[in-house]
Design a protein around this motif. Sequence first.
Motif, PDB file in Angstrom:
ATOM      1  N   LYS A 125       3.832   5.387  -6.023  1.00  0.00           N
ATOM      2  CA  LYS A 125       3.593   5.393  -7.477  1.00  0.00           C
ATOM      3  C   LYS A 125       2.502   6.385  -7.857  1.00  0.00           C
ATOM      4  O   LYS A 125       2.531   6.958  -8.953  1.00  0.00           O
ATOM      5  CB  LYS A 125       3.200   3.994  -7.942  1.00  0.00           C
ATOM      6  CG  LYS A 125       4.326   2.977  -7.871  1.00  0.00           C
ATOM      7  CD  LYS A 125       3.866   1.605  -8.365  1.00  0.00           C
ATOM      8  CE  LYS A 125       4.998   0.592  -8.283  1.00  0.00           C
ATOM      9  NZ  LYS A 125       4.568  -0.766  -8.734  1.00  0.00           N
ATOM     10  N   SER A 126       1.546   6.613  -6.958  1.00  0.00           N
ATOM     11  CA  SER A 126       0.443   7.546  -7.238  1.00  0.00           C
ATOM     12  C   SER A 126       0.837   8.988  -6.964  1.00  0.00           C
ATOM     13  O   SER A 126       0.021   9.906  -7.203  1.00  0.00           O
ATOM     14  CB  SER A 126      -0.779   7.178  -6.397  1.00  0.00           C
ATOM     15  OG  SER A 126      -1.197   5.849  -6.659  1.00  0.00           O
ATOM     16  N   GLY A 127       2.039   9.207  -6.466  1.00  0.00           N
ATOM     17  CA  GLY A 127       2.491  10.549  -6.185  1.00  0.00           C
ATOM     18  C   GLY A 127       1.997  11.099  -4.866  1.00  0.00           C
ATOM     19  O   GLY A 127       2.143  12.297  -4.596  1.00  0.00           O
ATOM     20  N   LEU A 128       1.413  10.263  -4.048  1.00  0.00           N
ATOM     21  CA  LEU A 128       0.896  10.709  -2.760  1.00  0.00           C
ATOM     22  C   LEU A 128       1.954  10.699  -1.676  1.00  0.00           C
ATOM     23  O   LEU A 128       1.728  11.232  -0.581  1.00  0.00           O
ATOM     24  CB  LEU A 128      -0.279   9.826  -2.334  1.00  0.00           C
ATOM     25  CG  LEU A 128      -1.463   9.768  -3.299  1.00  0.00           C
ATOM     26  CD1 LEU A 128      -2.502   8.765  -2.810  1.00  0.00           C
ATOM     27  CD2 LEU A 128      -2.097  11.160  -3.437  1.00  0.00           C
ATOM     28  N   ASP A 180       3.900   1.454  -1.241  1.00  0.00           N
ATOM     29  CA  ASP A 180       4.486   1.554  -2.588  1.00  0.00           C
ATOM     30  C   ASP A 180       3.470   2.088  -3.583  1.00  0.00           C
ATOM     31  O   ASP A 180       3.828   2.840  -4.512  1.00  0.00           O
ATOM     32  CB  ASP A 180       4.986   0.177  -3.035  1.00  0.00           C
ATOM     33  CG  ASP A 180       6.190  -0.285  -2.231  1.00  0.00           C
ATOM     34  OD1 ASP A 180       6.863   0.572  -1.625  1.00  0.00           O
ATOM     35  OD2 ASP A 180       6.458  -1.503  -2.213  1.00  0.00           O
ATOM     36  N   PHE A 181       2.216   1.728  -3.422  1.00  0.00           N
ATOM     37  CA  PHE A 181       1.162   2.244  -4.310  1.00  0.00           C
ATOM     38  C   PHE A 181       1.002   3.750  -4.123  1.00  0.00           C
ATOM     39  O   PHE A 181       0.804   4.499  -5.107  1.00  0.00           O
ATOM     40  CB  PHE A 181      -0.162   1.528  -4.022  1.00  0.00           C
ATOM     41  CG  PHE A 181      -1.314   2.039  -4.844  1.00  0.00           C
ATOM     42  CD1 PHE A 181      -1.453   1.665  -6.175  1.00  0.00           C
ATOM     43  CD2 PHE A 181      -2.258   2.896  -4.286  1.00  0.00           C
ATOM     44  CE1 PHE A 181      -2.510   2.142  -6.941  1.00  0.00           C
ATOM     45  CE2 PHE A 181      -3.309   3.384  -5.048  1.00  0.00           C
ATOM     46  CZ  PHE A 181      -3.442   2.994  -6.379  1.00  0.00           C
ATOM     47  N   MET A 182       1.097   4.208  -2.884  1.00  0.00           N
ATOM     48  CA  MET A 182       1.009   5.647  -2.619  1.00  0.00           C
ATOM     49  C   MET A 182       2.179   6.386  -3.259  1.00  0.00           C
ATOM     50  O   MET A 182       2.025   7.506  -3.760  1.00  0.00           O
ATOM     51  CB  MET A 182       0.977   5.897  -1.112  1.00  0.00           C
ATOM     52  CG  MET A 182      -0.276   5.375  -0.414  1.00  0.00           C
ATOM     53  SD  MET A 182      -0.191   5.524   1.387  1.00  0.00           S
ATOM     54  CE  MET A 182      -0.167   7.301   1.579  1.00  0.00           C
ATOM     55  N   GLN A 198       0.821  -1.205   0.000  1.00  0.00           N
ATOM     56  CA  GLN A 198       0.000   0.000   0.000  1.00  0.00           C
ATOM     57  C   GLN A 198       0.861   1.263   0.000  1.00  0.00           C
ATOM     58  O   GLN A 198       0.544   2.247  -0.672  1.00  0.00           O
ATOM     59  CB  GLN A 198      -0.926  -0.016   1.216  1.00  0.00           C
ATOM     60  CG  GLN A 198      -1.881  -1.198   1.236  1.00  0.00           C
ATOM     61  CD  GLN A 198      -2.809  -1.188   2.426  1.00  0.00           C
ATOM     62  OE1 GLN A 198      -3.235  -0.125   2.873  1.00  0.00           O
ATOM     63  NE2 GLN A 198      -3.123  -2.363   2.963  1.00  0.00           N
TER      64      GLN A 198
END
Length: 347
Positions: A159-162, A155-157, A153
């Motif tokens: 990649k999403s620029g968050l 890592d997903f943030m 999760q």
Amino acid sequence: MWRSPEPRFDVASAICQGGRDYQEDAIVTDFPFGADSGVVVLADGMGGHAAGDVASKIVVTEVFSELKFQSANFADYESEIPHFLTAAAVNANKCVRAHVQEHPDTRGMGATLVSLVLIENRMFWMSIGDSPLYHFRSGKMKQLNEDHSMAPQIDFMVKSGLLDPEAGKNHPDRNCLTSVILGDRVAKSDCPKTPFELQVGDIVVVSSDGLQYLEEAQIQKILHRYRRRKSAEIAGYLLEAIENLGDPDQDNVSFSVIKLNHNKPVIRAIRAKPVGHVETHAASITRVVELDDVAATQKTPPTRPDPTGPTKIKEVKPVKPVKSRNSSDAGEVEATAPPAKLAAGGQ
């Protein structure tokens, strides 16, 4: 000269304590030479007043014993292997629960689990937690099993620029688990129904998350550079890379390296004994006798021949005299000379 055939699997395991005070990982591998199947079970213990080592040992012991019991059925009931893996994990979870109930001070202890069953070139697995299962082929490495932690999760943030990449890499919640064997309900598990097919030369690494102190690119580089070496050598280079990091916070590390040497047809498959089968060759069956029966047999005096019957005289052949090396007197042996062999059975 006769040469032993090459085994189907080349397997080596390694374990080190890292910078921790105790070893809380546990791992067992079983690949008998002559069999075309094998088992790996790994658990990474955690929490509960330093009882993580107890949790990992319980999980490994219970899962391995169940899979070993079913190992003779792998060939005939291959489609049931995911069920065997799941049942073994459920039983291990019950055993952890029973231990915590008996020892309340260990509440909170738990362990991750990765269990593998390989049969010929097909690999089944069950995983709970964040211990990775890596597969290397043609210079590329990827993780096969799900990561039950906050890391995906985070890592997903990123990649999403968050989230900033550096902040995501060092995020304090990366190692927080979303599923683990604690004796309670297991939130998530990963157990594919269809096997993963390996090719000759593939390398599989099942490990605790302590190996992830190395970057995945570095692990991939080591596997690629030494892909033609034995599994034991690859394991040694991985341990050397961890030691060279010199990280004082290095977690416990345990892993197993598996290479598929060949995929030749099975020559002689191992079969389980059918239920209800009774051996007919009684002479070859191992039996158990009571100690009292053995003692009674030993106390029974041997039967003596009837004194009134005919007496048999045993023929005794004369023994040839032995000459001393230093004397011409027949029948005498020098005291310093070694004992002479008079005849078969002589004194």
